[in-house]
Design an enzyme around this catalytic site. Sequence first.
Site, PDB file in Angstrom:
ATOM      1  N   CYS A  20     -15.341  13.521   9.926  1.00 55.83           N
ATOM      2  CA  CYS A  20     -15.787  14.754  10.582  1.00 55.83           C
ATOM      3  C   CYS A  20     -16.104  15.802   9.504  1.00 55.83           C
ATOM      4  O   CYS A  20     -17.046  15.622   8.723  1.00 55.83           O
ATOM      5  CB  CYS A  20     -14.698  15.195  11.550  1.00 55.83           C
ATOM      6  SG  CYS A  20     -15.022  16.671  12.517  1.00 55.83           S
ATOM      7  N   ASP A  26     -21.873  10.572  20.372  1.00 57.99           N
ATOM      8  CA  ASP A  26     -21.281  11.719  19.679  1.00 57.99           C
ATOM      9  C   ASP A  26     -22.047  12.985  20.057  1.00 57.99           C
ATOM     10  O   ASP A  26     -23.230  13.121  19.743  1.00 57.99           O
ATOM     11  CB  ASP A  26     -21.365  11.478  18.169  1.00 57.99           C
ATOM     12  CG  ASP A  26     -20.543  12.468  17.356  1.00 57.99           C
ATOM     13  OD1 ASP A  26     -20.377  13.616  17.809  1.00 57.99           O
ATOM     14  OD2 ASP A  26     -20.070  12.092  16.272  1.00 57.99           O
ATOM     15  N   HIS A  62     -17.250  10.768  19.063  1.00 60.39           N
ATOM     16  CA  HIS A  62     -16.791  11.412  17.833  1.00 60.39           C
ATOM     17  C   HIS A  62     -15.278  11.237  17.666  1.00 60.39           C
ATOM     18  O   HIS A  62     -14.511  11.527  18.579  1.00 60.39           O
ATOM     19  CB  HIS A  62     -17.138  12.905  17.895  1.00 60.39           C
ATOM     20  CG  HIS A  62     -17.003  13.612  16.582  1.00 60.39           C
ATOM     21  ND1 HIS A  62     -18.009  13.607  15.652  1.00 60.39           N
ATOM     22  CD2 HIS A  62     -15.998  14.333  16.045  1.00 60.39           C
ATOM     23  CE1 HIS A  62     -17.631  14.307  14.593  1.00 60.39           C
ATOM     24  NE2 HIS A  62     -16.410  14.754  14.807  1.00 60.39           N
TER      25      HIS A  62
END
Length: 266
Positions: free
Chosen positions: A132, A200, A233
């Site tokens: 991330c 995502d 995600h």
Amino acid sequence: MANEAYPCPCDIGHRLEYGGLGREVQVEHIKAYVTKSPVDAGKAVIVIQDIFGWQLPNTRYIADMISGNGYTTIVPDFFVGQEPWDPSGDWSIFPEWLKTRNAQKIDREISAILKYLKQQCHAQKIGIVGFCWGGTAVHHLMMKYSEFRAGVSVYGTSQRDIPQAAPHLSILSSGRGIVKDSEDIYNLKNPTLFIFAENDVVIPLKDVSLLTQKLKEHCKVEYQIKTFSGQTHGFVHRKREDCSPADKPYIDEARRNLIEWLNKYM
């Protein structure tokens, strides 16, 4: 919980109950979690946190997994004592929070960690893995530091586009690290693996396609881009392996790919 006006784009997922195999140390001005490899092969990997910080058990679990494959691992506090994002926080204030945590401004910390790994851990080959926020940092660092033999960026992005599902995240262009679009951002110094999730909301597939196109045009070293079907995600490190029979093969494959990439180029 994120409020209704600002839905949560980066869910913490399953927070593992995990104590860790390593220990916390002080490296100059920052704290870090270090796990020594059971085999001293002179290889080390820097694991870069997501927005939930260096103490997230999930990240330490991945660091220990990497360590078990022959690498000394270190998870530094790249927020340098600042608080990580609170999963129950109000996402409307996230842009202001992120302004003081720029994934592209960690060179001082990287210098300290490299010195520690070389002098204290006798590392001769060093790689980086990030998730991330940390995935964005990996992309930045792989453009800048030729001494990183291999990099793995896991759902980090350097693209310009902001997902329409989360318009309040426009600050990503200067915080979480959407690197200014130019040919330079595709000029990687050494082999880099990019892992993405099909579903995502932070990094839409059009961004992944753009990255693929630009790397093909400008990158002169080995790279690979993998997008995992049906995943969201955070799936690589924020989902338990036993969370869903449908997800488990993708989680396992992504983690295996991460290790294989390090093994191949380090």
